[in-house]
Design a protein around this motif. Sequence first.
Motif, PDB file in Angstrom:
ATOM      1  N   ALA A  66       0.839  -1.205   0.000  1.00  0.00           N
ATOM      2  CA  ALA A  66       0.000   0.000   0.000  1.00  0.00           C
ATOM      3  C   ALA A  66       0.872   1.252   0.000  1.00  0.00           C
ATOM      4  O   ALA A  66       0.541   2.248  -0.669  1.00  0.00           O
ATOM      5  CB  ALA A  66      -0.933  -0.004   1.214  1.00  0.00           C
ATOM      6  N   LEU A  67       1.996   1.220   0.727  1.00  0.00           N
ATOM      7  CA  LEU A  67       2.928   2.350   0.735  1.00  0.00           C
ATOM      8  C   LEU A  67       3.490   2.571  -0.665  1.00  0.00           C
ATOM      9  O   LEU A  67       3.534   3.709  -1.152  1.00  0.00           O
ATOM     10  CB  LEU A  67       4.060   2.099   1.735  1.00  0.00           C
ATOM     11  CG  LEU A  67       5.211   3.111   1.725  1.00  0.00           C
ATOM     12  CD1 LEU A  67       4.724   4.509   2.085  1.00  0.00           C
ATOM     13  CD2 LEU A  67       6.324   2.656   2.679  1.00  0.00           C
ATOM     14  N   HIS A  69       2.187   1.707  -3.522  1.00  0.00           N
ATOM     15  CA  HIS A  69       1.101   2.213  -4.377  1.00  0.00           C
ATOM     16  C   HIS A  69       0.865   3.704  -4.105  1.00  0.00           C
ATOM     17  O   HIS A  69       0.712   4.494  -5.044  1.00  0.00           O
ATOM     18  CB  HIS A  69      -0.183   1.411  -4.137  1.00  0.00           C
ATOM     19  CG  HIS A  69      -1.279   1.810  -5.046  1.00  0.00           C
ATOM     20  ND1 HIS A  69      -1.434   1.277  -6.304  1.00  0.00           N
ATOM     21  CD2 HIS A  69      -2.267   2.727  -4.904  1.00  0.00           C
ATOM     22  CE1 HIS A  69      -2.471   1.839  -6.892  1.00  0.00           C
ATOM     23  NE2 HIS A  69      -2.987   2.722  -6.055  1.00  0.00           N
ATOM     24  N   TYR A  70       0.871   4.071  -2.849  1.00  0.00           N
ATOM     25  CA  TYR A  70       0.652   5.466  -2.487  1.00  0.00           C
ATOM     26  C   TYR A  70       1.752   6.371  -3.046  1.00  0.00           C
ATOM     27  O   TYR A  70       1.476   7.442  -3.597  1.00  0.00           O
ATOM     28  CB  TYR A  70       0.563   5.611  -0.965  1.00  0.00           C
ATOM     29  CG  TYR A  70       0.366   7.031  -0.524  1.00  0.00           C
ATOM     30  CD1 TYR A  70      -0.893   7.628  -0.594  1.00  0.00           C
ATOM     31  CD2 TYR A  70       1.435   7.795  -0.059  1.00  0.00           C
ATOM     32  CE1 TYR A  70      -1.084   8.943  -0.206  1.00  0.00           C
ATOM     33  CE2 TYR A  70       1.252   9.103   0.333  1.00  0.00           C
ATOM     34  CZ  TYR A  70      -0.004   9.677   0.253  1.00  0.00           C
ATOM     35  OH  TYR A  70      -0.188  10.979   0.622  1.00  0.00           O
ATOM     36  N   GLY A  74      -0.165   8.172  -5.588  1.00  0.00           N
ATOM     37  CA  GLY A  74      -0.735   9.228  -4.762  1.00  0.00           C
ATOM     38  C   GLY A  74      -2.109   8.919  -4.196  1.00  0.00           C
ATOM     39  O   GLY A  74      -2.833   9.832  -3.809  1.00  0.00           O
ATOM     40  N   GLU A  75      -2.467   7.643  -4.125  1.00  0.00           N
ATOM     41  CA  GLU A  75      -3.764   7.300  -3.543  1.00  0.00           C
ATOM     42  C   GLU A  75      -3.613   6.146  -2.561  1.00  0.00           C
ATOM     43  O   GLU A  75      -2.868   5.197  -2.809  1.00  0.00           O
ATOM     44  CB  GLU A  75      -4.809   6.977  -4.620  1.00  0.00           C
ATOM     45  CG  GLU A  75      -4.684   5.642  -5.268  1.00  0.00           C
ATOM     46  CD  GLU A  75      -5.687   5.404  -6.378  1.00  0.00           C
ATOM     47  OE1 GLU A  75      -6.888   5.656  -6.192  1.00  0.00           O
ATOM     48  OE2 GLU A  75      -5.254   4.952  -7.440  1.00  0.00           O
ATOM     49  N   LEU A  76      -4.301   6.276  -1.440  1.00  0.00           N
ATOM     50  CA  LEU A  76      -4.271   5.268  -0.400  1.00  0.00           C
ATOM     51  C   LEU A  76      -5.172   4.105  -0.810  1.00  0.00           C
ATOM     52  O   LEU A  76      -6.305   4.326  -1.258  1.00  0.00           O
ATOM     53  CB  LEU A  76      -4.758   5.863   0.921  1.00  0.00           C
ATOM     54  CG  LEU A  76      -4.748   4.966   2.148  1.00  0.00           C
ATOM     55  CD1 LEU A  76      -3.322   4.529   2.489  1.00  0.00           C
ATOM     56  CD2 LEU A  76      -5.369   5.686   3.331  1.00  0.00           C
ATOM     57  N   MET A 115      -2.873   6.268   6.958  1.00  0.00           N
ATOM     58  CA  MET A 115      -1.650   7.041   6.733  1.00  0.00           C
ATOM     59  C   MET A 115      -0.627   6.852   7.859  1.00  0.00           C
ATOM     60  O   MET A 115       0.573   6.898   7.605  1.00  0.00           O
ATOM     61  CB  MET A 115      -1.970   8.528   6.537  1.00  0.00           C
ATOM     62  CG  MET A 115      -2.624   8.841   5.195  1.00  0.00           C
ATOM     63  SD  MET A 115      -1.681   8.226   3.763  1.00  0.00           S
ATOM     64  CE  MET A 115      -0.193   9.200   3.865  1.00  0.00           C
ATOM     65  N   LEU A 118       1.450   3.900   6.966  1.00  0.00           N
ATOM     66  CA  LEU A 118       2.378   4.189   5.870  1.00  0.00           C
ATOM     67  C   LEU A 118       3.543   5.053   6.350  1.00  0.00           C
ATOM     68  O   LEU A 118       4.698   4.831   5.952  1.00  0.00           O
ATOM     69  CB  LEU A 118       1.660   4.865   4.708  1.00  0.00           C
ATOM     70  CG  LEU A 118       0.484   4.095   4.077  1.00  0.00           C
ATOM     71  CD1 LEU A 118       0.043   4.772   2.790  1.00  0.00           C
ATOM     72  CD2 LEU A 118       0.798   2.638   3.857  1.00  0.00           C
TER      73      LEU A 118
END
Length: 181
Positions: A66-67, A69-70, A74-76, A115, A118
């Motif tokens: 997920a980190l 990807h973020y 730029g999306e969680l 967040m 992350l």
Amino acid sequence: MKRNRLLGDVYSKAERWLRAEIEGTPIGGRPDLTLKSSKTGVFIIDGKNSKSPGRYTKKDQLRWYALLHYLIYGELASDLAFAYFRYPPSNPPKAHLKKKRKTEWTGLVHVDVNMNHLEDLSQRAKTVYQGLMAESFEATPSSKACRFCDYKDLCVPYKEDKLSKLQPSEYSGKGFVELSL
């Protein structure tokens, strides 16, 4: 997969390498499946073939994806889950059936992400990377951790750990040297 409606109408990507940087620290990983739906957002799945759901899993593995990807998009991620292929909905694991509070087994074990997760992973990655670059880290030998290490024969802490676990042989103290390391 069909029963859980694991199809992304925007995209579905399998085993795609993700690479990013955190303030110059290179990071990467490869989630088994990333789905994006216009209705539910991004769903990251890691497939497991374990006989014991939950036994060999760490929530931070999915949060790591997920980190990545973020950082790249730029999306969680809206959802993370381990998918147990040995245990589809029609064949729940015995441990699930023994639970006092009965819930439907879907084959998916969801993991929360926010967040704070992350940011914590990001900080830990930077700290570990800086330590590795400075060659400042303590070896923590164990049979599980060292089993697949290519450098264990060169590792002094590994050898010391192994020596400490040796049982005295019948020849100990009689002028014989133990060579079974």
